[in-house]
Design a protein around this motif. Structure first.
Motif, short mmCIF file in Angstrom:
data_model
loop_
_atom_site.label_atom_id
_atom_site.label_comp_id
_atom_site.label_asym_id
_atom_site.label_seq_id
_atom_site.Cartn_x
_atom_site.Cartn_y
_atom_site.Cartn_z
N LEU A 105 -7.73 -3.55 7.59
CA LEU A 105 -7.89 -4.75 6.77
C LEU A 105 -6.55 -5.44 6.51
O LEU A 105 -6.52 -6.61 6.11
N ILE A 106 -5.45 -4.74 6.73
CA ILE A 106 -4.13 -5.35 6.56
C ILE A 106 -3.96 -6.41 7.64
O ILE A 106 -4.09 -6.12 8.83
N PRO A 107 -3.69 -7.65 7.26
CA PRO A 107 -3.54 -8.71 8.26
C PRO A 107 -2.50 -8.36 9.31
O PRO A 107 -1.40 -7.89 8.99
N GLY A 108 -2.87 -8.55 10.58
CA GLY A 108 -1.94 -8.29 11.67
C GLY A 108 -1.91 -6.87 12.17
O GLY A 108 -1.21 -6.57 13.14
N VAL A 109 -2.66 -5.97 11.53
CA VAL A 109 -2.69 -4.57 11.97
C VAL A 109 -3.88 -4.36 12.89
O VAL A 109 -5.03 -4.61 12.51
N ARG A 130 9.25 3.25 6.21
CA ARG A 130 10.15 2.23 6.75
C ARG A 130 10.81 2.72 8.04
O ARG A 130 10.91 1.97 9.02
N LYS A 131 11.25 3.96 8.02
CA LYS A 131 11.94 4.52 9.19
C LYS A 131 11.01 4.62 10.39
O LYS A 131 11.36 4.18 11.50
N GLU A 132 9.82 5.19 10.19
CA GLU A 132 8.93 5.45 11.32
C GLU A 132 8.32 4.16 11.87
O GLU A 132 8.28 3.94 13.08
N ILE A 133 7.84 3.29 10.99
CA ILE A 133 7.22 2.05 11.46
C ILE A 133 8.29 1.10 11.99
O ILE A 133 8.03 0.26 12.86
N GLN A 139 12.63 -5.32 10.84
CA GLN A 139 12.70 -5.06 9.40
C GLN A 139 11.84 -6.03 8.60
O GLN A 139 11.25 -5.66 7.58
N LYS A 140 11.77 -7.27 9.05
CA LYS A 140 10.96 -8.26 8.33
C LYS A 140 9.49 -7.87 8.34
O LYS A 140 8.80 -7.98 7.32
N GLU A 141 9.01 -7.38 9.48
CA GLU A 141 7.62 -6.97 9.58
C GLU A 141 7.37 -5.68 8.80
O GLU A 141 6.32 -5.52 8.17
N VAL A 142 8.33 -4.77 8.81
CA VAL A 142 8.20 -3.55 8.01
C VAL A 142 8.06 -3.92 6.53
O VAL A 142 7.21 -3.38 5.82
N GLU A 146 4.90 -3.11 4.17
CA GLU A 146 5.14 -2.26 3.01
C GLU A 146 4.42 -2.76 1.76
O GLU A 146 4.06 -1.97 0.88
N GLN A 147 4.19 -4.07 1.68
CA GLN A 147 3.52 -4.63 0.52
C GLN A 147 2.11 -4.09 0.33
O GLN A 147 1.57 -4.11 -0.77
#
Length: 212
Positions: A105-109, A130-133, A139-142, A146-147
């Motif tokens: 349900l997360i947009p873009g996933v 953050r590290k794994e994804i 970083q912007k997409e991470v 994260e939100q």
């Protein structure tokens, strides 16, 4: 010159004392509207939100998982409308227990990112996420992803910053969380925190904590 440097150093130090280290918090730093806490005015400002939907959200909250909110909204909104709305509002999901359908349900996933989310379970910290994804996206997409997520905080060992990262938790509730340590079971948490907030709020807070 040395006096100036010393003065600047002391100013910088004073500015940091007492501030939570949000970089170490367990709940993703989110700019999304929280359907469990947003006011009616805030809800109505969201895309495709109607007065009837806003009323239903406020009557049925708290939503203890994203699936419940999705079940409500999908009765009246299209897939495209939901995707746009979820870019502005979401019930953060537990990285370790969320069902695949919730993650999607997360947009873009899509299915590929779903596999990456699941591959690194169990997550101990948001920093690990953050590290794994971050191996797959920038970083912007991470930061955007994260939100939508959180890692439960340990009731007995969580730092002040960890506890304060829980939505709706301020300094007063921080004191109450810490006052009853050590917690031996979740029932104790419900009993003690239930002295200060109602059962619905206890249930909402419970989503974010663990004893593991």
């Amino acid at each position: 010159m040395n006096r100036i440097r010393r003065f600047l150093f002391l100013c910088a130090l004073a500015a940091t004392i007492g501030l939570p280290n949000v970089g170490q918090s367990q709940v993703g730093q989110s700019q999304l509207a929280n359907p469990d806490m947003a006011s009616e005015k805030e809800l109505l400002a969201l895309p495709h939100m109607t007065a009837a939907l806003a009323k239903s959200i406020m009557e049925q909250r708290p939503f203890l998982n994203m699936a419940d909110l999705h079940a409500l909204l999908s009765k009246t909104l299209s897939k495209e409308q939901l995707a746009e709305l979820y870019g502005k509002m979401f019930v953060q999901i537990n990285l370790n227990t969320a069902a695949p359908s919730e993650i999607l349900l997360i947009p873009g996933v899509g299915n590929r990112m779903l596999r990456e989310f699941q591959e690194y379970r169990p997550y101990k910290t948001i920093a690990q996420f953050r590290k794994e994804i971050g191996k797959y996206v920038d970083q912007k997409e991470v930061a955007r992803l994260e939100q939508y997520v959180f890692v439960p905080v340990n009731l007995n060992s969580a730092s002040d910053a960890d506890i304060l990262s829980i939505p709706g938790t301020g300094k007063r509730m921080l004191r109450e969380f810490k006052e009853y340590r050590p917690y031996t079971n979740i029932a104790q948490f419900r009993k003690e925190i239930g002295k200060y907030v109602d059962k619905k709020e206890v249930a909402r807070l419970e989503r974010y904590v663990t004893l593991n």
